[in-house]
Design a protein around this motif. Structure first.
Motif, mmCIF file in Angstrom:
data_model
loop_
_atom_site.group_PDB
_atom_site.id
_atom_site.type_symbol
_atom_site.label_atom_id
_atom_site.label_comp_id
_atom_site.label_asym_id
_atom_site.label_seq_id
_atom_site.Cartn_x
_atom_site.Cartn_y
_atom_site.Cartn_z
ATOM 1 N N ILE A 102 46.873 36.405 84.906
ATOM 2 C CA ILE A 102 47.844 36.362 83.818
ATOM 3 C C ILE A 102 48.171 34.888 83.575
ATOM 4 O O ILE A 102 48.796 34.238 84.418
ATOM 5 C CB ILE A 102 49.131 37.138 84.172
ATOM 6 C CG1 ILE A 102 48.822 38.623 84.359
ATOM 7 C CG2 ILE A 102 50.196 36.945 83.099
ATOM 8 C CD1 ILE A 102 49.981 39.417 84.929
ATOM 9 N N LEU A 104 50.344 32.394 82.038
ATOM 10 C CA LEU A 104 51.652 32.270 81.405
ATOM 11 C C LEU A 104 51.784 30.883 80.788
ATOM 12 O O LEU A 104 51.613 29.870 81.475
ATOM 13 C CB LEU A 104 52.766 32.495 82.430
ATOM 14 C CG LEU A 104 54.189 32.574 81.860
ATOM 15 C CD1 LEU A 104 54.349 33.810 80.977
ATOM 16 C CD2 LEU A 104 55.222 32.605 82.979
ATOM 17 N N VAL A 199 49.969 35.286 78.337
ATOM 18 C CA VAL A 199 51.331 35.746 78.097
ATOM 19 C C VAL A 199 52.162 34.574 77.589
ATOM 20 O O VAL A 199 52.297 33.553 78.268
ATOM 21 C CB VAL A 199 51.972 36.326 79.376
ATOM 22 C CG1 VAL A 199 53.421 36.735 79.111
ATOM 23 C CG2 VAL A 199 51.174 37.522 79.869
ATOM 24 N N LEU A 262 53.449 44.565 80.018
ATOM 25 C CA LEU A 262 52.615 43.689 80.839
ATOM 26 C C LEU A 262 51.986 44.452 82.001
ATOM 27 O O LEU A 262 50.807 44.254 82.328
ATOM 28 C CB LEU A 262 53.443 42.510 81.361
ATOM 29 C CG LEU A 262 52.697 41.491 82.235
ATOM 30 C CD1 LEU A 262 51.472 40.949 81.520
ATOM 31 C CD2 LEU A 262 53.629 40.352 82.627
#
Length: 363
Positions: A102, A104, A199, A262
């Motif tokens: 993920i 970010l 994300v 998510l």
């Protein structure tokens, strides 16, 4: 069966705040300085599934057990990590241990939280991470192609490695290579091949419609999976009781918590599916990879069930809920008898027949 998603990004983009929201804990320290997180924080998160809720109620189960996914909060990366800058090789080794990434990126401005590059530019941030991961992979491939190790490689493997090196040097995604070469590349642990999602961490003002930064990310990476979340709001929501949470979400116009999306995306990213077992003792969700055969799925429950598998009785969860029992599903032609070649489908309620037991109902 444990599956891990690693949360990565530059320092101070909100990784620990997001981790705390996901796990409903304060285990990860969040502070306004780089490398606040050094050792990775690990949290196991339930994948809430309304189908399991209904099955447990229908079966009057004493226990209800959701499937889970593990999230890992990995220390912030900086430019030069592949050469040991920041936490360098330690950071990259932590990424190597997860199944999916993920990414970010920070898409909000505030004077209260410093940015490691003194400016908010999520595209540049993402490119920094991609570059460091690619450089690490280039080093891995070069080591494999070392003269002393070439002797144990086939000509085909050497060709795949050389093409991969050329691809990375040009800044091209390794997933563009021939699919037949990917299993070998996955075996040597290349980070670039791990499934990923971007994300965008925004402030409350940009939560509903995004902002210039989220638009820029989506336009720059049209082939990547991108979602928007406000880690700070999610962290606040995780502290509230159900009624308080509902009122707060209504107040800010949030229909669904970002972390729920998510978690679901992380599950999909890993190519996972859920099947169910249900009875009076417990109703339970089980995790398998897509295209898993029935004996392998039985082995997730108990290793002996795979080798002693005879057959499975399968019914879609929606049909099971509609008719109320396996017997009623059978009467209505919805219960199927499946053999060793059956590919388990998401939402299957399964009853396994194995030796030496006449039937196995997970109850």
């Amino acid at each position: 069966m444990g599956f891990k998603c690693g949360i990565v990004g530059l320092p101070n983009v909100g990784k620990s705040t997001l981790f705390n929201a996901l796990t409903a804990t304060k285990n990860a320290e969040a502070a306004n300085f780089p490398f606040c997180t050094i050792d990775p924080n690990i949290g196991v998160v339930e994948v809430i599934d309304s189908r399991l809720d209904k099955l447990a109620k229908l079966s009057s189960s004493k226990k209800k057990i959701y499937t889970t996914i593990t999230f890992v909060d990995i220390a912030g990366l900086v430019k030069g990590a592949s050469k040991g800058e920041g936490l360098g090789n330690k950071f990259l080794s932590h990424i190597r241990e997860v199944d999916a990434i993920i990414h970010l990126v920070r898409c909000f401005k505030t004077e209260n939280i410093q940015h490691v590059n003194n400016k908010v530019d999520p595209v540049e941030d993402f490119e920094t991470i991609k570059t460091e991961i690619s450089l690490s992979d280039i080093e891995t491939i070069q080591k494999k192609l070392d003269k002393s190790k070439k002797k144990i490689l086939s000509e085909k493997e050497i060709d795949v490695l050389e093409k991969s090196l050329e691809t990375l040097d040009k800044g091209i995604d390794l997933n563009t290579l021939e699919k037949s070469s990917l299993p070998f590349l996955n075996q040597i642990g290349l980070l670039s091949l791990k499934p990923k999602i971007i994300v965008c961490n925004v402030d409350e003002a940009a939560l509903k419609n995004g902002n210039e930064h989220t638009i820029n990310i989506s336009n720059t990476y049209p082939n990547e999976k991108v979602i928007t979340i406000c880690a700070d709001i999610e962290d606040q929501l995780s502290d509230l009781e159900i009624d308080e949470k509902a009122n707060f979400m209504k107040e800010i116009g949030l229909e669904k918590m970002g972390i729920s999306k998510l978690i679901k995306e992380g599950y999909d990213l890993l190519g996972l599916e859920t099947f169910f077992t249900s009875g009076k003792e417990e109703s339970r969700a089980w995790t398998v990879k897509k295209n898993t055969l029935a004996p392998k799925a039985a082995g997730v429950i108990h290793t002996d069930f795979e080798k002693n598998f005879i057959r499975a009785e399968a019914v879609d969860a929606n049909d099971f809920l509609k008719f109320g029992s396996a017997e009623k599903c059978k009467e209505n032609g919805k219960l199927r008898i499946e053999g060793k070649d059956y590919v388990v489908k998401d939402g299957d309620v399964l009853f396994f027949r194995v030796n030496p037991w006449p039937y196995f109902f997970h109850t």
